[in-house]
Design a protein around this motif. Structure first.
Motif, mmCIF file in Angstrom:
data_model
loop_
_atom_site.group_PDB
_atom_site.id
_atom_site.type_symbol
_atom_site.label_atom_id
_atom_site.label_comp_id
_atom_site.label_asym_id
_atom_site.label_seq_id
_atom_site.Cartn_x
_atom_site.Cartn_y
_atom_site.Cartn_z
ATOM 1 N N ILE A 453 0.853 -1.189 0.000
ATOM 2 C CA ILE A 453 0.000 0.000 0.000
ATOM 3 C C ILE A 453 0.891 1.242 0.000
ATOM 4 O O ILE A 453 1.572 1.549 0.993
ATOM 5 N N LEU A 454 0.906 1.943 -1.130
ATOM 6 C CA LEU A 454 1.676 3.181 -1.254
ATOM 7 C C LEU A 454 0.714 4.342 -1.505
ATOM 8 O O LEU A 454 -0.416 4.149 -1.953
ATOM 9 N N PHE A 455 1.200 5.550 -1.204
ATOM 10 C CA PHE A 455 0.389 6.745 -1.368
ATOM 11 C C PHE A 455 0.891 7.552 -2.564
ATOM 12 O O PHE A 455 2.063 7.440 -2.956
ATOM 13 N N ASN A 456 0.033 8.356 -3.133
ATOM 14 C CA ASN A 456 0.393 9.144 -4.314
ATOM 15 C C ASN A 456 1.302 10.293 -3.889
ATOM 16 O O ASN A 456 0.905 11.453 -3.829
ATOM 17 N N ASP A 457 2.539 9.937 -3.578
ATOM 18 C CA ASP A 457 3.517 10.872 -3.038
ATOM 19 C C ASP A 457 4.893 10.456 -3.545
ATOM 20 O O ASP A 457 5.018 9.563 -4.384
ATOM 21 N N THR A 458 5.934 11.059 -3.037
ATOM 22 C CA THR A 458 7.295 10.751 -3.485
ATOM 23 C C THR A 458 7.802 9.467 -2.847
ATOM 24 O O THR A 458 7.250 8.978 -1.847
ATOM 25 N N PHE A 459 8.903 8.926 -3.418
ATOM 26 C CA PHE A 459 9.567 7.789 -2.798
ATOM 27 C C PHE A 459 9.943 8.117 -1.357
ATOM 28 O O PHE A 459 9.719 7.331 -0.442
ATOM 29 N N PHE A 460 10.497 9.315 -1.171
ATOM 30 C CA PHE A 460 10.976 9.721 0.153
ATOM 31 C C PHE A 460 9.835 9.697 1.172
ATOM 32 O O PHE A 460 9.960 9.100 2.245
ATOM 33 N N ASN A 461 8.717 10.321 0.831
ATOM 34 C CA ASN A 461 7.611 10.416 1.791
ATOM 35 C C ASN A 461 6.939 9.078 2.033
ATOM 36 O O ASN A 461 6.421 8.831 3.124
ATOM 37 N N ASN A 462 6.926 8.197 1.048
ATOM 38 C CA ASN A 462 6.366 6.868 1.259
ATOM 39 C C ASN A 462 7.233 6.046 2.206
ATOM 40 O O ASN A 462 6.713 5.328 3.060
ATOM 41 N N ILE A 463 8.541 6.147 2.069
ATOM 42 C CA ILE A 463 9.435 5.394 2.959
ATOM 43 C C ILE A 463 9.409 5.983 4.367
ATOM 44 O O ILE A 463 9.407 5.263 5.368
ATOM 45 N N ALA A 464 9.345 7.317 4.447
ATOM 46 C CA ALA A 464 9.367 7.998 5.750
ATOM 47 C C ALA A 464 7.983 8.146 6.349
ATOM 48 O O ALA A 464 7.809 8.885 7.328
ATOM 49 N N PHE A 465 7.001 7.435 5.820
ATOM 50 C CA PHE A 465 5.606 7.624 6.211
ATOM 51 C C PHE A 465 5.377 7.461 7.706
ATOM 52 O O PHE A 465 4.642 8.225 8.320
ATOM 53 N N GLY A 466 5.988 6.466 8.331
ATOM 54 C CA GLY A 466 5.719 6.196 9.742
ATOM 55 C C GLY A 466 6.720 6.813 10.701
ATOM 56 O O GLY A 466 6.650 6.568 11.912
ATOM 57 N N VAL A 467 7.646 7.635 10.180
ATOM 58 C CA VAL A 467 8.696 8.219 11.033
ATOM 59 C C VAL A 467 8.749 9.722 10.793
ATOM 60 O O VAL A 467 9.017 10.174 9.680
ATOM 61 N N ARG A 468 8.509 10.483 11.831
ATOM 62 C CA ARG A 468 8.548 11.936 11.707
ATOM 63 C C ARG A 468 9.994 12.426 11.620
ATOM 64 O O ARG A 468 10.880 11.906 12.289
ATOM 65 N N ASN A 469 10.202 13.445 10.779
ATOM 66 C CA ASN A 469 11.498 14.118 10.684
ATOM 67 C C ASN A 469 12.638 13.166 10.306
ATOM 68 O O ASN A 469 13.766 13.305 10.782
ATOM 69 N N ALA A 470 12.344 12.181 9.469
ATOM 70 C CA ALA A 470 13.395 11.271 9.009
ATOM 71 C C ALA A 470 14.343 12.036 8.080
ATOM 72 O O ALA A 470 13.911 12.839 7.254
ATOM 73 N N SER A 471 15.630 11.768 8.210
ATOM 74 C CA SER A 471 16.627 12.449 7.386
ATOM 75 C C SER A 471 16.792 11.726 6.048
ATOM 76 O O SER A 471 16.413 10.568 5.898
ATOM 77 N N ARG A 472 17.381 12.416 5.096
ATOM 78 C CA ARG A 472 17.650 11.802 3.777
ATOM 79 C C ARG A 472 18.577 10.596 3.949
ATOM 80 O O ARG A 472 18.383 9.548 3.311
#
Length: 606
Positions: A453-472
Motif C-alpha cells: 500500500i503506497l500513497f500518491n507521493d514521493t519515494f521519500f515520503n512513502n518510505i518515511a511515512f511512519g517516522v517523523r522528521n526522518a533524514s535523507r
C-alpha cells in the motif's frame, strides 16, 4: 426543527461569540430598518399636505408619545423657519442615515455568520476524517467504500449548502420579524393582529408541502453513495473490466443507478422549487387582504390611522415578507440537510470497539514474549479462530501456513488490535494488549502486506511515512537494506519522484521493496509479514526475499506464507486449519510427522 437545533447544539458552541455578535448586529439592523420607514411618515404627510404641527417640547423619555411629539416639534420649528418644502430634504437625510446604519449592521451580522458557517463545516469534516481513521477495519468490511466517501464528501456539502446556508436566515429573519412586528403594533394594533392570523396559515401550508422532502433526500443521497461505489470499483478493477470485455455490463449497471438517482432527484427538486412560487403566491394573498383591511381602517370615521401611517406600515410589513418567504426556503433546505446529517451520523456515531482504557499503560519496547492464550474470534456468526494458543519468543521467526481462510491473517490482525479478541487474551511481556495504549502497541510493530500500500507521493515520503522528521540519510539507508536504492536513484527525480496512485508507476516487486524500506526505517521490535512475496515473479521474489531477510535479521517476526520454501528456516512453523493450529514445529519436524504440512510440501515440490 427539533432535529435541526440538535445539530446546532453539537457544532455551534465553539462559535458562541460570533453567534452573540451576529444576534446583536441583526437586532440593530432590524431596529434601524424600521426607524427608516418611520422617518418616511413625515415625508408622506408633506406630500399629502397633512403635516402635523407640535408647538410644545415635552421631557425626553423612552416612550413612543414622547419621541414622536419631540420629533414633530423639531419638524414644525424647521418648517416654520425654512418653509414646508424644506422638511422633505431634512427627513430624507435622516432616512438615508438610518438606512446606512441598517445596511452596515446587516453586513456585520452576515460577516459573523460566515465565520460560524465555515467553521462548523470545517469541524464536521475534521470529525468525520478523525472518525474514519479511528474506526476498526471491521467497520469497512460492512460498508461500501463509495457510500462512505459519499457521506464524507457529498453529504457534508449538502449540510453546508442547506443547514449552514440557512443559518443566517434563521438568526436574522426571526429578529427582523419580531422587531418589525413591534413597530407595526405601535402604528396599528388592530391591523397587526390581523397579520398574526394570516401568516401562520401560510406557514402551515408550506410546512405540509415540504413534509416528505427529508425522506426523498435521504434516498437520493444513498443512491449517490451507490454511484460513487460503482465508479470506485470500476476504476479500481479497470484491468479486469477491459480484460473480460465487461464495459457494457458496467455501463448497464451504472446507467440503472444513474436513472434511479435521476428519478428520485426529479421528485426532490420539483418539491424544492415549489417553495419560492408557493411562498410568493401566499405572500401576495396576505398583502392583498392586508391592503384591503388597512384601507378600510384608514378610511373609517374617527380613525387616527391616516394614509401616511398606512404607507409606512406597509413599508415595515414589506420588510417581513422576504424573511417570511425565506423561512419556507430554509425549511425545505433544512429537511434536505437533516437527511444528509443522518447519513453523516452513521459515521460519527458508529461504535468504535477498539477502546483504550483509562490509565492504559505506556509501552516503549518488547522484551521477552508474546502469548496468545485460548483466543477465539469471529465475524458475526462465523467463528474464524477457535481457542488458539501460541507463545512467540523475542528474536524468533514464527511462520503461519495453511489453506486460505484458515484464520492466519485474522490471527496476526488481532495483535495490533485491528480487531479485538472475543475470548481469551493476548499479552506482550505479561501485559494484556487491551491494557496498553493503542498508539504504543502499534508502535512496536511493522507491517509488510501482500498488497504493497503506497500513497500518491514521493519515494521519500512513502518510505518515511511512519517516522517523523526522518533524514535523507536514514531514508536512503532503509532503501538500501530493502534493495530499493538503485531503482529509486535511477528514476527521474530520485527520491522526490512521485510513485503514482497506489504506486501505479512501479512494478509489483518495486512497490513491495518500498513497503519493506518503510518497515526498515520504522525499525520495529515486532515484524508482521502477510504473504509479502506471493504475488511476485521469480526474479522479484528473490530480491524481495533478500530484502526481507535483511529486515528480519535478529528481529521477532510473524510470517504468513503460502510458499513453504520461504519459511523453511523459521524457528517455528504453525499449521492452521479451520481456525485452529493443528501442527507446530520446525520444517524438518513437520515433514517427519507426515501430517498436513507434509502434504502441503509434497504438493508444492511436485
Amino acid at each position: 426543527m427539533k432535529d435541526f437545533f440538535k445539530v446546532l447544539r453539537r457544532f455551534i458552541p465553539p462559535y458562541k461569540r460570533h453567534l452573540v455578535l451576529s444576534f446583536v448586529f441583526n437586532v440593530l439592523h432590524s431596529v434601524f430598518g424600521s426607524i427608516a420607514m418611520l422617518f418616511s411618515i413625515p415625508i408622506f404627510q408633506v406630500l399629502f399636505d397633512k403635516t402635523k404641527e407640535v408647538s410644545e417640547l415635552v421631557a425626553w423619555e423612552l416612550t413612543q408619545d414622547a419621541v414622536v411629539n419631540n420629533f414633530y416639534y423639531f419638524v414644525t420649528q424647521f418648517k416654520n423657519e425654512y418653509g414646508i418644502m424644506a422638511v422633505m430634504p431634512l427627513v430624507g437625510v435622516l432616512l438615508l442615515f438610518a438606512t446606512f446604519l441598517k445596511v452596515s449592521f446587516s453586513y456585520l451580522a452576515s460577516h459573523q455568520t460566515v465565520s460560524i458557517r465555515n467553521g462548523v463545516v470545517k469541524d464536521m469534516r475534521m470529525q468525520i476524517f478523525a472518525k474514519l481513521i479511528a474506526l476498526p477495519l471491521g467497520f469497512y468490511s460492512d460498508e461500501k467504500k463509495g457510500d462512505v466517501m459519499a457521506r464524507a464528501t457529498g453529504d457534508v456539502t449538502e449540510v453546508e449548502n442547506s443547514i449552514m446556508s440557512s443559518l443566517d436566515m434563521l438568526i436574522k429573519n426571526p429578529i427582523i420579524i419580531l422587531v418589525s412586528v413591534g413597530f407595526m403594533l405601535s402604528i396599528s394594533f388592530q391591523l397587526t393582529l390581523f397579520v398574526f392570523v394570516m401568516l401562520p396559515i401560510a406557514g402551515w401550508v408550506i410546512g405540509k408541502t415540504g413534509k416528505s422532502l427529508k425522506t426523498k433526500s435521504r434516498v437520493s443521497q444513498s443512491l449517490m453513495g451507490s454511484i460513487l461505489g460503482t465508479i470506485e470499483e470500476t476504476i479500481g478493477g479497470l484491468r479486469i473490466v477491459k480484460a473480460f470485455n465487461a464495459e457494457d455490463r458496467m455501463m448497464e449497471r451504472f446507467e440503472k443507478e444513474a436513472e434511479d438517482y435521476k428519478r428520485i432527484m426529479d421528485k426532490v427538486r420539483r418539491r424544492y422549487v415549489m417553495a419560492h412560487p408557493l411562498s410568493e403566491f401566499l405572500g401576495t394573498i396576505v398583502v392583498v387582504v392586508l391592503v384591503w383591511f388597512g384601507s378600510y381602517i384608514a378610511t373609517s370615521e374617527n380613525s387616527t390611522f391616516d394614509g401616511a401611517s398606512f404607507i409606512a406600515y406597509l413599508g415595515i410589513f414589506y420588510q417581513i415578507i422576504n424573511p417570511a418567504k425565506q423561512f419556507s426556503t430554509a425549511f425545505f433546505n433544512i429537511q434536505k440537510g437533516l437527511a444528509a446529517m443522518e447519513r453523516i451520523d452513521k459515521i460519527l456515531l458508529a461504535d468504535n470497539k477498539i477502546l483504550e482504557q483509562d490509565g492504559a499503560k505506556k509501552v516503549k519496547s518488547f522484551r521477552n514474549i508474546i502469548e496468545y492464550k485460548n483466543v477465539s474470534f469471529g465475524y458475526n456468526e462465523h467463528r474464524v479462530l477457535k481457542n488458539v494458543s501460541l507463545s512467540i519468543e523475542k528474536g524468533k521467526m514464527v511462520a503461519l501456513v495453511g489453506q486460505s481462510g484458515s484464520g492466519k491473517t485474522t490471527f496476526v490482525d488481532l495483535l495490533p488490535r485491528f480487531h479485538d479478541i472475543q475470548e481469551g487474551s493476548i499479552t506482550i511481556d505479561g501485559v494484556d494488549i487491551r491494557d496498553m495504549r493503542v498508539h504504543d502497541l502499534r508502535g512496536l510493530m511493522g507491517n509488510v502486506n501482500q498488497e504493497a500500500i503506497l500513497f500518491n507521493d514521493t519515494f521519500f515520503n512513502n518510505i518515511a511515512f511512519g517516522v517523523r522528521n526522518a533524514s535523507r540519510e536514514q531514508v536512503e539507508k532503509a532503501a538500501k537494506v530493502a534493495n530499493a536504492h538503485d531503482f529509486i536513484s535511477a528514476s527521474e527525480h530520485g527520491y522526490q519522484t512521485l510513485v503514482g496512485d497506489r504506486g501505479g508507476k512501479l512494478s509489483g516487486g518495486q512497490r513491495q521493496r518500498i513497503s519493506i524500506a518503510r518497515a526498515v526505517l520504522k525499525n520495529p521490535d515486532i515484524l508482521i509479514l502477510d504473504e509479502a512475496t506471493s504475488a511476485l515473479d521469480t526474479e522479484s521474489e528473490k530480491m524481495v526475499q533478500e530484502a526481507l531477510e535483511n529486515l528480519m535479521n535478529s528481529r521477532t517476526s510473524i510470517v504468513i506464507a503460502h510458499r513453504l520454501s520461504t519459511v523453511r528456516n523459521a524457528d517455528l512453523i504453525c499449521v492452521f486449519s479451520e481456525g485452529e493450529i493443528v501442527e507446530k514445529g520446525s520444517h524438518e519436524e513437520l515433514l517427519a510427522q507426515g501430517g498436513t504440512y507434509s502434504k502441503l510440501h509434497e504438493l508444492q515440490v511436485r
